[in-house]
Design a protein around this motif. Structure first.
Motif, short mmCIF file in Angstrom:
data_model
loop_
_atom_site.label_atom_id
_atom_site.label_comp_id
_atom_site.label_asym_id
_atom_site.label_seq_id
_atom_site.Cartn_x
_atom_site.Cartn_y
_atom_site.Cartn_z
N VAL A 1 0.81 -1.22 0.00
CA VAL A 1 0.00 0.00 0.00
C VAL A 1 0.84 1.27 0.00
CG1 VAL A 1 -1.95 -1.12 1.11
CG2 VAL A 1 -0.21 -0.01 2.53
N THR A 2 2.14 1.15 0.20
CA THR A 2 3.01 2.32 0.23
C THR A 2 2.96 3.06 -1.11
OG1 THR A 2 4.50 1.21 1.76
CG2 THR A 2 5.35 3.15 0.62
N GLY A 3 2.69 4.35 -1.03
CA GLY A 3 2.69 5.18 -2.23
C GLY A 3 1.41 5.12 -3.04
N ARG A 4 0.39 4.45 -2.54
CA ARG A 4 -0.89 4.39 -3.27
C ARG A 4 -1.57 5.76 -3.29
NH1 ARG A 4 -1.28 0.27 -6.71
NH2 ARG A 4 0.05 -1.36 -5.88
N ARG A 5 -2.26 6.03 -4.39
CA ARG A 5 -2.89 7.33 -4.57
C ARG A 5 -4.19 7.48 -3.81
NH1 ARG A 5 -4.91 8.05 -9.10
NH2 ARG A 5 -4.62 6.05 -10.15
N MET A 6 -4.75 6.37 -3.36
CA MET A 6 -6.04 6.43 -2.68
C MET A 6 -6.02 5.52 -1.46
SD MET A 6 -7.96 4.64 -5.85
CE MET A 6 -7.36 6.03 -6.80
N PRO A 7 -6.92 5.76 -0.51
CA PRO A 7 -6.93 4.96 0.71
C PRO A 7 -7.23 3.49 0.42
CG PRO A 7 -8.30 6.93 0.95
CD PRO A 7 -7.94 6.82 -0.50
N VAL A 8 -6.51 2.60 1.10
CA VAL A 8 -6.74 1.17 1.00
C VAL A 8 -7.16 0.67 2.38
CG1 VAL A 8 -5.73 -1.08 0.49
CG2 VAL A 8 -5.03 0.93 -0.85
N VAL A 9 -8.34 0.08 2.44
CA VAL A 9 -8.91 -0.39 3.70
C VAL A 9 -8.78 -1.90 3.75
CG1 VAL A 9 -11.02 -0.54 5.09
CG2 VAL A 9 -10.52 1.55 3.79
N ARG A 10 -8.28 -2.42 4.84
CA ARG A 10 -8.09 -3.85 4.98
C ARG A 10 -9.14 -4.45 5.91
NH1 ARG A 10 -2.26 -4.12 6.81
NH2 ARG A 10 -2.22 -2.04 5.88
N VAL A 11 -9.34 -5.75 5.79
CA VAL A 11 -10.24 -6.50 6.68
C VAL A 11 -9.38 -7.48 7.46
CG1 VAL A 11 -12.18 -8.10 6.79
CG2 VAL A 11 -12.21 -6.23 5.13
N VAL A 12 -9.34 -7.33 8.77
CA VAL A 12 -8.47 -8.14 9.63
C VAL A 12 -9.27 -8.70 10.80
CG1 VAL A 12 -6.33 -6.96 9.01
CG2 VAL A 12 -7.74 -6.08 10.87
N PRO A 13 -8.80 -9.79 11.41
CA PRO A 13 -9.53 -10.38 12.55
C PRO A 13 -9.63 -9.39 13.71
CG PRO A 13 -7.89 -11.92 11.69
CD PRO A 13 -7.63 -10.62 11.01
N PRO A 14 -10.83 -9.19 14.25
CA PRO A 14 -11.01 -8.25 15.37
C PRO A 14 -10.62 -8.88 16.70
CG PRO A 14 -13.12 -9.19 14.75
CD PRO A 14 -12.11 -9.75 13.78
N VAL A 15 -9.32 -9.18 16.84
CA VAL A 15 -8.84 -9.93 18.00
C VAL A 15 -9.04 -9.15 19.30
CG1 VAL A 15 -6.75 -10.84 19.10
CG2 VAL A 15 -7.20 -11.27 16.66
N ARG A 16 -8.74 -7.88 19.28
CA ARG A 16 -8.85 -7.09 20.51
C ARG A 16 -10.29 -7.06 21.01
NH1 ARG A 16 -6.00 -1.40 20.01
NH2 ARG A 16 -4.50 -2.88 19.14
N GLU A 17 -11.22 -6.78 20.10
CA GLU A 17 -12.64 -6.77 20.48
C GLU A 17 -13.09 -8.13 20.97
OE1 GLU A 17 -17.05 -6.10 18.44
OE2 GLU A 17 -15.23 -5.75 17.26
N ALA A 18 -12.64 -9.19 20.31
CA ALA A 18 -13.03 -10.54 20.69
C ALA A 18 -12.56 -10.89 22.09
CB ALA A 18 -12.48 -11.55 19.68
N LEU A 19 -11.33 -10.51 22.43
CA LEU A 19 -10.81 -10.79 23.77
C LEU A 19 -11.61 -10.05 24.83
CD1 LEU A 19 -6.98 -10.80 23.06
CD2 LEU A 19 -8.29 -12.70 24.04
N GLU A 20 -12.00 -8.82 24.54
CA GLU A 20 -12.81 -8.07 25.49
C GLU A 20 -14.15 -8.77 25.71
OE1 GLU A 20 -11.76 -5.57 27.31
OE2 GLU A 20 -9.82 -5.77 26.32
#
Length: 275
Positions: free
Chosen positions: A94-113
């Motif tokens: 994503v380095t140097g991309r002209r537009m925002p790149v949004v990723r989908v990742v496991p919500p580990v922090r929320e899950a632990l809470e």
């Protein structure tokens, strides 16, 4: 690289993955922002992401991002709907991309809470994700001191196949049996699990089956975080959804069109080539 001729769109959000699973993210965005135009790319020629080496996957994601950035009109943001590249290679692409790149990742922090002080979390994903060093590092980072031992990385490839094959639509009883057997094994091996993250784009389609098989577990969809992240980049348009699809002899565009029809989706679908 071939660039399709798109209908008039207003600052569309682009969403992509290698399979049908990512349409769940498209639907979620469409419901949250009904006037937002969306370009949905199913890169079937690269299916499955999870079967690629990291160099192959990195190259695939770079080419796909290049292709989407070149669209006319250009996207206001690009959503990488798959957990595998989001966790393993996206930092490098994503380095140097002209537009925002949004990723989908496991919500580990929320899950632990949600799991509480003694409860455990299961991250459900395809083999290449749950066996990757990148995911281990991500879990360590997200968990915080002393908590990563409460996170179980579980291969859910057999569940993903229920969606990719369409079995969850035409054989719901068989799907429920398979899901129930999977959950039973999970709970037998890890009885302290209280929360599971659906860390493949396919798994949210199985959420009703998972909740029926284990009504006392919480299931978190990583795609939920996308809405907040793309909100600043949304623009009012016509609410159009345009589909792009790459194809091979094994994965023709017509078959993908049939898969969409099975889940009740009828959108313009344009075959493209990403070189």
């Amino acid at each position: 690289m071939t660039s399709p001729v798109l209908p008039p769109l207003t600052a569309p959000v682009a969403v992509f993955d290698a399979g049908i699973g990512s349409y769940a993210a498209v639907d979620r965005i469409h419901r949250a922002f009904p006037e937002q135009d969306i370009v949905y790319l199913a890169d079937r020629a690269s299916f499955p992401y999870g079967g690629k080496s990291l160099p192959e996957l990195r190259t695939t994601i770079e080419r796909t991002l290049d292709h989407l950035e070149a669209l006319d009109p250009a996207p206001s943001a690009i959503v990488v709907a798959s957990n595998v590249p989001s966790v393993t290679v996206l930092d490098e692409t994503v380095t140097g991309r002209r537009m925002p790149v949004v990723r989908v990742v496991p919500p580990v922090r929320e899950a632990l809470e949600k799991a509480g002080e003694y409860g455990e979390v299961a991250v459900l994903g395809v083999t290449s994700l749950v066996t990757s060093d990148a995911l281990v590092r991500y879990v360590d980072r997200e968990s915080g001191p002393g908590r990563s031992a409460r996170v179980r990385l579980r291969d859910a490839s057999a569940l993903v196949e229920l969606v990719e094959s369409g079995a969850f639509l035409f054989d719901p009883e068989g799907t429920l049996r398979t899901v129930a057997e999977y959950v039973a094994r999970l709970r037998g091996e890890h009885p302290a699990v209280r929360v599971a993250t659906l860390s493949s784009t396919h798994l949210p389609w199985l959420r009703p089956f998972l909740e029926e098989a284990a009504p006392d577990l919480d299931f978190l969809d990583p795609g939920d975080s996308v809405i907040a992240e793309i909100a600043p980049h949304t623009r009012a348009g016509s609410g159009s959804v345009v589909g792009l699809v790459t194809e091979t002899p094994d994965y023709p565009a017509d078959r993908f069109r049939e898969m969409l029809a099975r889940i009740g989706v009828e959108i313009p679908l344009v075959p493209v080539t990403i070189a």
